[in-house]
Design a protein around this motif. Structure first.
Motif, PDB file in Angstrom:
ATOM      1  N   PHE A 286      70.027  85.769 116.463  1.00  9.28           N
ATOM      2  CA  PHE A 286      70.526  84.831 115.450  1.00  9.28           C
ATOM      3  C   PHE A 286      71.646  85.449 114.613  1.00  9.28           C
ATOM      4  O   PHE A 286      72.537  84.765 114.153  1.00  9.28           O
ATOM      5  CB  PHE A 286      69.380  84.345 114.546  1.00  9.28           C
ATOM      6  CG  PHE A 286      68.480  83.342 115.215  1.00  9.28           C
ATOM      7  CD1 PHE A 286      68.971  82.089 115.578  1.00  9.28           C
ATOM      8  CD2 PHE A 286      67.150  83.641 115.487  1.00  9.28           C
ATOM      9  CE1 PHE A 286      68.144  81.156 116.207  1.00  9.28           C
ATOM     10  CE2 PHE A 286      66.322  82.716 116.101  1.00  9.28           C
ATOM     11  CZ  PHE A 286      66.820  81.466 116.469  1.00  9.28           C
TER      12      PHE A 286
ATOM     13  N   ALA B  84      74.850  84.790 116.256  1.00  9.71           N
ATOM     14  CA  ALA B  84      75.074  83.407 116.672  1.00  9.71           C
ATOM     15  C   ALA B  84      75.898  82.620 115.664  1.00  9.71           C
ATOM     16  O   ALA B  84      75.955  82.966 114.475  1.00  9.71           O
ATOM     17  CB  ALA B  84      73.730  82.721 116.881  1.00  9.71           C
ATOM     18  N   ASP B  85      76.533  81.549 116.148  1.00  9.50           N
ATOM     19  CA  ASP B  85      77.216  80.612 115.270  1.00  9.50           C
ATOM     20  C   ASP B  85      76.271  79.481 114.876  1.00  9.50           C
ATOM     21  O   ASP B  85      76.317  78.987 113.769  1.00  9.50           O
ATOM     22  CB  ASP B  85      78.444  80.041 115.982  1.00  9.50           C
ATOM     23  CG  ASP B  85      79.434  81.129 116.335  1.00  9.50           C
ATOM     24  OD1 ASP B  85      80.167  81.552 115.441  1.00  9.50           O
ATOM     25  OD2 ASP B  85      79.434  81.583 117.502  1.00  9.50           O
ATOM     26  N   TYR B  86      75.432  79.067 115.844  1.00 13.24           N
ATOM     27  CA  TYR B  86      74.452  78.020 115.578  1.00 13.24           C
ATOM     28  C   TYR B  86      73.093  78.465 116.116  1.00 13.24           C
ATOM     29  O   TYR B  86      73.032  79.124 117.163  1.00 13.24           O
ATOM     30  CB  TYR B  86      74.867  76.706 116.264  1.00 13.24           C
ATOM     31  CG  TYR B  86      76.182  76.158 115.748  1.00 13.24           C
ATOM     32  CD1 TYR B  86      76.241  75.447 114.558  1.00 13.24           C
ATOM     33  CD2 TYR B  86      77.368  76.385 116.454  1.00 13.24           C
ATOM     34  CE1 TYR B  86      77.445  74.962 114.071  1.00 13.24           C
ATOM     35  CE2 TYR B  86      78.576  75.910 115.969  1.00 13.24           C
ATOM     36  CZ  TYR B  86      78.611  75.196 114.779  1.00 13.24           C
ATOM     37  OH  TYR B  86      79.809  74.736 114.297  1.00 13.24           O
ATOM     38  N   GLY B  87      72.044  78.089 115.412  1.00 10.16           N
ATOM     39  CA  GLY B  87      70.718  78.504 115.855  1.00 10.16           C
ATOM     40  C   GLY B  87      69.698  77.392 115.707  1.00 10.16           C
ATOM     41  O   GLY B  87      69.811  76.541 114.823  1.00 10.16           O
ATOM     42  N   ILE B  88      68.745  77.399 116.616  1.00  9.68           N
ATOM     43  CA  ILE B  88      67.599  76.502 116.488  1.00  9.68           C
ATOM     44  C   ILE B  88      66.347  77.355 116.643  1.00  9.68           C
ATOM     45  O   ILE B  88      66.188  78.033 117.661  1.00  9.68           O
ATOM     46  CB  ILE B  88      67.600  75.400 117.578  1.00  9.68           C
ATOM     47  CG1 ILE B  88      68.852  74.519 117.452  1.00  9.68           C
ATOM     48  CG2 ILE B  88      66.325  74.544 117.478  1.00  9.68           C
ATOM     49  CD1 ILE B  88      68.980  73.457 118.537  1.00  9.68           C
ATOM     50  N   VAL B  89      65.482  77.350 115.613  1.00  9.17           N
ATOM     51  CA  VAL B  89      64.209  78.044 115.738  1.00  9.17           C
ATOM     52  C   VAL B  89      63.218  77.028 116.294  1.00  9.17           C
ATOM     53  O   VAL B  89      62.879  76.046 115.638  1.00  9.17           O
ATOM     54  CB  VAL B  89      63.722  78.588 114.381  1.00  9.17           C
ATOM     55  CG1 VAL B  89      62.343  79.240 114.537  1.00  9.17           C
ATOM     56  CG2 VAL B  89      64.724  79.581 113.814  1.00  9.17           C
ATOM     57  N   GLY B  90      62.812  77.245 117.525  1.00  4.19           N
ATOM     58  CA  GLY B  90      61.895  76.275 118.117  1.00  4.19           C
ATOM     59  C   GLY B  90      61.500  76.690 119.520  1.00  4.19           C
ATOM     60  O   GLY B  90      62.100  77.597 120.116  1.00  4.19           O
TER      61      GLY B  90
ATOM     62  N   ILE C 239      78.559  80.911 119.940  1.00  2.00           N
ATOM     63  CA  ILE C 239      77.254  81.279 120.494  1.00  2.00           C
ATOM     64  C   ILE C 239      76.155  80.444 119.846  1.00  2.00           C
ATOM     65  O   ILE C 239      76.093  80.328 118.616  1.00  2.00           O
ATOM     66  CB  ILE C 239      76.966  82.789 120.286  1.00  2.00           C
ATOM     67  CG1 ILE C 239      77.971  83.632 121.084  1.00  2.00           C
ATOM     68  CG2 ILE C 239      75.529  83.132 120.696  1.00  2.00           C
ATOM     69  CD1 ILE C 239      77.855  85.129 120.887  1.00  2.00           C
ATOM     70  N   VAL C 240      75.316  79.833 120.683  1.00  2.41           N
ATOM     71  CA  VAL C 240      74.169  79.066 120.207  1.00  2.41           C
ATOM     72  C   VAL C 240      72.908  79.800 120.660  1.00  2.41           C
ATOM     73  O   VAL C 240      72.795  80.185 121.830  1.00  2.41           O
ATOM     74  CB  VAL C 240      74.172  77.643 120.798  1.00  2.41           C
ATOM     75  CG1 VAL C 240      72.880  76.906 120.444  1.00  2.41           C
ATOM     76  CG2 VAL C 240      75.379  76.856 120.302  1.00  2.41           C
TER      77      VAL C 240
ATOM     78  N   ILE D 238      68.710  79.625 120.838  1.00  2.00           N
ATOM     79  CA  ILE D 238      67.479  78.845 120.699  1.00  2.00           C
ATOM     80  C   ILE D 238      66.324  79.796 120.969  1.00  2.00           C
ATOM     81  O   ILE D 238      66.217  80.361 122.067  1.00  2.00           O
ATOM     82  CB  ILE D 238      67.469  77.664 121.699  1.00  2.00           C
ATOM     83  CG1 ILE D 238      68.668  76.739 121.416  1.00  2.00           C
ATOM     84  CG2 ILE D 238      66.145  76.898 121.620  1.00  2.00           C
ATOM     85  CD1 ILE D 238      68.947  75.734 122.497  1.00  2.00           C
TER      86      ILE D 238
END
Lengths: 245, 320
Positions: B295, B298-304, B283-284, B286
């Motif tokens: 988050f 999630a496995d990967y996250g982007i704060v943006g 799970i990604v 954003i």
């Protein structure tokens, strides 16, 4: 029109799920029980159909005495009367057999319920009931109109909708947006206390399955953060680390 | 004794989830030392049917009745029950899908079979017959013992890999008797998105939430999905506001997905949404809010800001 709505008594969708007794029992501590959300859509549509066409709405729950607050809520929403089959709903086939036993003597025009319960997610009961009664079953129904003896429905399929028709009696497994949930008003809540709630002992059935034990999914690892200025790094990780691209 | 597996098609081809079910069935058959027979109902290309053999099935029963070109729940249940009797099937395996969900319970009654839907693993046959399935909308699992003579199982999507083992299948036409009363449900119209990757079947899903601010901003979600060969999904508020159609709603009361990769953009991650995605392999998330509960799952996250991040991702995806 005589409508039966079968409801489940399930943990609220925000509940934290855990087990006791060596993972053989659901831990009810601190858990709020509700009418199954899909079942509540079915109930709401049943009440709308009754308001439009006349008739009656009976709710049925297979459960022990602790499910009565949930049944009373269904009465407050607008069902006329209720039947509680006094037994733990051990599996879909057991529950279906109880509904069939009631339906055989009552001759409902329409038997509605949710597409599935949100505890065991089997999605079986509507089909089991309909097959045993020898009548059509349709699920998941997102639109249901009655014209005379004909039910016109839309069911959700992968990537779209299918419009189907069948003559009554029939069984439908329901989901949104078949109707808006109804908030019980004060009059509804007051009258629910005195509406008939009949308790019936279960019929014996042949047991075909047993739930042995429960388990929780493995804990999720920490989330790896990627800087927003270099989002393309994400694909490198998905490709080389997670190996999902 | 044998194992029977149901093949679902889409436009004449065998669905991926059906091949997963075939591999599940042949693996179980190997354990039990019995043969596997597949049943396909409706229109299939001849090559599609014989290619099922590559997954370890020796025989395919093809029901070609014109009245069964479209899925008819009652008639399909009858056809499958007849096939199970003909093949003396001990276990009937079906791929979980919207059609199968409606068929399987009726089939179980006809066979007086115990039934488990959404199995996530091969049955444990070391003592009895035990199957694991997910419950509480992905929040837990249970092991169910089937004690009936005939057992019916639907296999969760993406839970068991489809594996080619070589071989070819003999296709045999099968014409079970189906009573007229099985045709009491009439399909009057079908509305189906064409040319799109179907959400419940997809290996990759790109989903958007309220953070996208309006339906006019879905272009970049669709573009990213296209570049990745993904299906598009959305959160419940988005479908409630009619920004996107209901069949894209992922969550507790919508579609439950189990792709290899789920990318959530501008979705905060309400527990009801998580219930629809928690079987995803990766799970990604954003989201511009670093405190978004998603988050945690999630496995990967982007704060943006999605409006800055997603166009960059589209550019990067083009280079993949």
């Amino acid at each position: 029109m005589k409508i039966l709505v079968c409801i489940t008594n399930v943990p609220d969708t925000t509940s934290k799920i855990s087990f006791t007794d060596n993972n053989t029992k659901f831990n009810t501590t601190g858990v709020q029980f509700i009418i199954g959300p899909y079942d509540e859509y079915a109930l709401s549509r049943a009440i709308e159909l009754k308001e439009a066409n006349g008739g009656s709405v009976t709710v049925l729950n297979v459960g022990e005495a602790d499910t009565e607050p949930t049944i009373r809520k269904a009465l407050a929403i607008g069902a006329d009367d209720a039947i509680r089959i006094n037994a733990f709903p051990k599996d879909a086939q057991f529950v279906a057999a109880q509904i069939v036993a009631v339906a055989k003597t009552e001759n409902y025009d329409l038997i509605l319920m949710g597409r599935e319960s949100i505890d065991f997610n089997g999605g079986l009961v509507h089909g089991l009931v309909a097959e045993a009664l020898g009548i059509p079953s349709v699920s998941p129904v997102m639109k249901l109109d009655i014209e005379g003896n004909l039910a016109k429905m839309a069911r959700e399929i992968e990537g779209g909708k299918e419009y189907v028709e069948a003559t009554l009696p029939l069984v439908a497994g329901c989901q949104e947006p078949i109707a808006e949930w109804k908030i019980p008003n004060m009059r509804g809540i007051m009258s629910a206390r005195t509406k008939p709630l009949k308790v019936v002992e279960p019929t014996a059935t042949e047991s075909l399955i047993n739930m042995l034990a429960y388990e929780l999914p493995p804990a999720k690892g920490a989330c790896k953060m990627i800087d927003a200025s270099t989002p393309e790094k994400l694909f490198e990780l998905l490709k080389n680390e997670a190996k999902v691209l | 004794m044998s194992i029977l597996v149901f093949i679902e098609g889409v436009e004449g081809e065998v669905k991926k989830s059906s091949l997963e079910a075939v591999s599940y069935a042949t693996e179980l058959a190997k354990k039990k030392g019995v043969a596997t027979t597949a049943v396909a109902i409706g229109n299939f290309s001849a090559t599609a049917l014989s290619s099922i053999g590559k997954y370890g099935v020796a025989k395919v029963l093809h029901v070609t009745n014109d009245k069964l070109a479209q899925v008819n729940v009652m008639a399909y249940a009858t056809a499958l029950a007849e096939a199970a009797k003909k093949e003396n099937a001990e276990v009937v395996i079906l791929p979980k899908s919207s059609a199968v969900d409606a068929i399987v319970s009726r089939l179980a009654v006809k066979l007086n079979a115990g039934v488990v839907t959404g199995a996530v693993d091969l049955p444990d046959t070391s003592g009895g017959f035990k199957v694991k399935k997910s419950i509480y909308t992905g929040k837990a699992f249970t092991t169910v013992e089937l004690t009936s003579a005939i057992k019916v199982i639907t296999v969760a999507k993406n839970a068991f890999p489809a594996t080619e083992t070589g071989g070819s299948a003999q296709v045999e036409v099968f014409a079970p008797a189906i009573p007229e009363s099985d045709f009491s449900i009439k399909i009057t119209k079908t509305e189906k998105a064409t040319g799109e990757i179907l959400l419940p079947e997809a290996d990759i899903v790109v989903s958007g939430g309220r953070g996208l601010k309006g339906p006019e901003n879905w272009g970049m979600i669709i573009e990213l999905a296209k570049e990745l060969g993904a299906a598009t999904g959305c959160s419940k508020p988005v479908s409630d506001m009619d920004w996107r159609p209901h069949h894209e709603h992922v969550g507790q009361t919508g579609v439950k997905v189990s792709p290899n990769l789920y990318i959530a953009i501008g979705i905060s991650g309400a527990i009801q949404h998580l219930a629809g995605v928690n079987s995803s392999k990766c799970i990604v998330v954003i989201n511009k809010d670093p405190e978004a509960p998603f988050f945690k799952a999630a496995d990967y996250g982007i704060v943006g800001d999605a409006f800055e991040v997603v166009p960059k991702l589209i550019e990067a995806a083009k280079k993949l």
